[in-house]
Design a protein around this motif. Structure first.
Motif, short mmCIF file in Angstrom:
data_model
loop_
_atom_site.label_atom_id
_atom_site.label_comp_id
_atom_site.label_asym_id
_atom_site.label_seq_id
_atom_site.Cartn_x
_atom_site.Cartn_y
_atom_site.Cartn_z
N ARG A 53 0.84 -1.21 0.00
CA ARG A 53 0.13 0.15 0.00
C ARG A 53 0.90 1.35 0.12
NH1 ARG A 53 -5.21 -0.13 -1.09
NH2 ARG A 53 -5.18 1.77 0.35
N ALA A 54 1.98 1.26 0.56
CA ALA A 54 2.92 2.36 1.02
C ALA A 54 3.49 2.58 -0.50
CB ALA A 54 3.99 2.20 1.88
N ALA A 59 5.03 8.27 -5.63
CA ALA A 59 4.85 8.82 -7.15
C ALA A 59 5.91 8.35 -7.99
CB ALA A 59 4.87 10.41 -6.82
N GLY A 60 7.34 8.02 -7.50
CA GLY A 60 8.11 7.71 -8.39
C GLY A 60 8.15 6.46 -9.14
N ASP A 61 9.23 6.18 -10.05
CA ASP A 61 9.37 5.05 -10.69
C ASP A 61 10.24 4.04 -9.91
OD1 ASP A 61 8.30 6.09 -12.67
OD2 ASP A 61 10.00 6.46 -14.12
N LYS A 77 7.58 -1.70 -10.14
CA LYS A 77 6.98 -2.75 -10.80
C LYS A 77 7.71 -4.04 -10.02
CE LYS A 77 8.97 -2.89 -15.18
NZ LYS A 77 8.77 -3.16 -16.48
N HIS A 78 9.19 -3.80 -10.15
CA HIS A 78 9.77 -5.01 -9.57
C HIS A 78 9.40 -5.37 -7.83
CE1 HIS A 78 11.68 -6.05 -13.35
NE2 HIS A 78 12.18 -4.75 -13.36
N ALA A 79 9.49 -4.35 -7.48
CA ALA A 79 9.24 -4.30 -5.98
C ALA A 79 7.75 -4.82 -5.62
CB ALA A 79 9.45 -2.93 -5.39
N LYS A 80 6.97 -4.52 -6.21
CA LYS A 80 5.43 -5.02 -6.23
C LYS A 80 5.56 -6.33 -6.54
CE LYS A 80 1.83 -3.10 -6.07
NZ LYS A 80 0.89 -2.91 -5.15
#
Length: 144
Positions: A53-54, A59-61, A77-80
């Motif tokens: 959620r954080a 806002a960044g990439d 996207k990799h972190a998610k």
């Protein structure tokens, strides 16, 4: 006093009771440790949900992720995806522990000469089975 203790330890009935109590306590301790592990895993899963959620609010990439003892900056996207995989692994582990827990509870009840719990081994219907019945969320047909 020593004679009394020696006579008690030589008594087969006392040994049988002590063995039964020992088995019961070991089984109960095993169940409690598994339940504690489930609680800890659910806490980790909740922390991952909070992290996800954080990241959604960022806002960044790229975002900073704590990976072991290090902070690593990686693409959002990799972190998610990393968080999603960790969450899935934890969910699978919790499900595995819960499935094993049912057998351990049955074993404890056998040791204690208690009847097995009715309905304890029930498994919920899958989405496919619910779809066949027409009772999935959002379906038009509901049985009364």
């Amino acid at each position: 006093m020593a004679d009394i203790l020696n006579s008690l330890t030589n008594d087969k009935g006392v040994n049988k009771v002590l063995k039964s109590l020992t088995e019961s306590e070991e089984a109960a301790e095993d169940i409690l440790s598994d339940r504690g592990l489930i609680v800890e895993l659910e806490k980790r899963k909740n922390a991952l949900r909070e992290a996800s959620r954080a990241i959604d609010r960022e806002a960044g990439d790229k975002v900073w992720i704590l990976n072991g003892p290090f902070f690593v900056k990686m693409e959002t996207k990799h972190a998610k995806e990393l968080i999603r995989r960790d969450t899935q692994n934890i969910s699978n582990e919790v499900e595995s522990i819960r499935n094993k827990l049912k057998g351990k509870v049955d074993k404890l009840r056998d040791i204690e000469s208690e009847p097995s719990l009715k309905g304890f081994n029930l498994v919920p219907l899958s989405r496919n089975e619910l779809a066949v019945l027409g009772t999935t969320p959002g379906s038009k047909v509901h049985f009364s």
